[in-house]
Design an enzyme around this catalytic site. Structure first.
Site, short mmCIF file in Angstrom:
data_model
loop_
_atom_site.label_atom_id
_atom_site.label_comp_id
_atom_site.label_asym_id
_atom_site.label_seq_id
_atom_site.Cartn_x
_atom_site.Cartn_y
_atom_site.Cartn_z
N HIS A 53 -3.20 8.00 -1.24
CA HIS A 53 -1.92 8.70 -1.28
C HIS A 53 -0.78 7.69 -1.33
O HIS A 53 -0.97 6.50 -1.07
CB HIS A 53 -1.76 9.62 -0.06
CG HIS A 53 -1.62 8.86 1.22
ND1 HIS A 53 -2.69 8.25 1.86
CD2 HIS A 53 -0.52 8.57 1.97
CE1 HIS A 53 -2.26 7.64 2.95
NE2 HIS A 53 -0.95 7.81 3.04
N ARG A 120 -10.56 1.85 14.79
CA ARG A 120 -9.30 1.33 14.24
C ARG A 120 -8.15 2.20 14.70
O ARG A 120 -8.26 3.43 14.72
CB ARG A 120 -9.38 1.33 12.72
CG ARG A 120 -8.17 0.75 12.03
CD ARG A 120 -8.35 0.73 10.51
NE ARG A 120 -7.28 0.03 9.87
CZ ARG A 120 -6.11 0.59 9.59
NH1 ARG A 120 -5.88 1.84 9.88
NH2 ARG A 120 -5.16 -0.12 9.00
#
Length: 174
Positions: A53, A120
């Site tokens: 995106h 993460r």
């Protein structure tokens, strides 16, 4: 504030007059903070952390943990990892800067891949003009590539047409 300083530098580089910079540093900016957590995934090739995106904002300031995952799409090279470094921030240019610069600054197509061994974290700060600010190419070489519309209108178009939003406001075909 870092976002204001970066915005002033980019607009100065584009030769944008002071009248067009009046929104920078105002109180009603279009801002958001997004906290992201990507757990370990035993089969990372079968999962996507965050699909490809571009960000709607003028710019995004990102702090990421020391786990790889962020990738930027580079023409001719494909997906390139953005390796995290201690005490650094990543700055992405977004759709709004792409529009205001009349395509001189391209919005960064990016994605996040999951990791099989480490989780993460990231914190993204999105910065842009107020919702009622009218987006119109400020840097014109010969013709505007995008039609004028408010930030709020563009956000609505992007919400309904994620990957095609810019093409829906394009005035010319390349």
């Amino acid at each position: 504030m870092l976002a204001e300083k970066l915005t002033h530098m980019m607009l100065r580089l584009l030769g944008i007059c002071e009248d067009e910079k009046g929104w920078v540093g105002s109180r009603n900016l279009c801002e958001a903070v997004q906290l992201n957590f990507y757990p370990c995934c035993p089969e990372p090739n079968r999962a996507m952390g965050l699909a490809p995106h571009t960000d709607t904002s003028l710019l995004t300031i990102l702090h990421q943990s020391q786990t790889n995952g962020l990738q930027i799409f580079k023409e001719g090279a494909g997906w390139v990892p953005v390796h995290p470094h201690p005490n650094t921030l990543v700055v992405h240019t977004g759709d709004i800067l792409h529009i205001l610069s009349n395509s001189r600054f391209h919005c960064a197509l990016h994605r996040v891949m999951v990791n099989s061994e480490r989780q993460r974290y990231s914190v993204a700060y999105f910065y842009g003009p107020p919702l009622d600010y009218v987006l119109s190419p400020l840097l014109l070489s010969s013709f505007p590539r995008f039609r004028s519309l408010s930030v709020k209108e563009y956000i609505a178009i992007k919400a309904k047409n994620l990957g095609q939003a810019l093409s829906l406001i394009t005035t010319i075909q390349n």
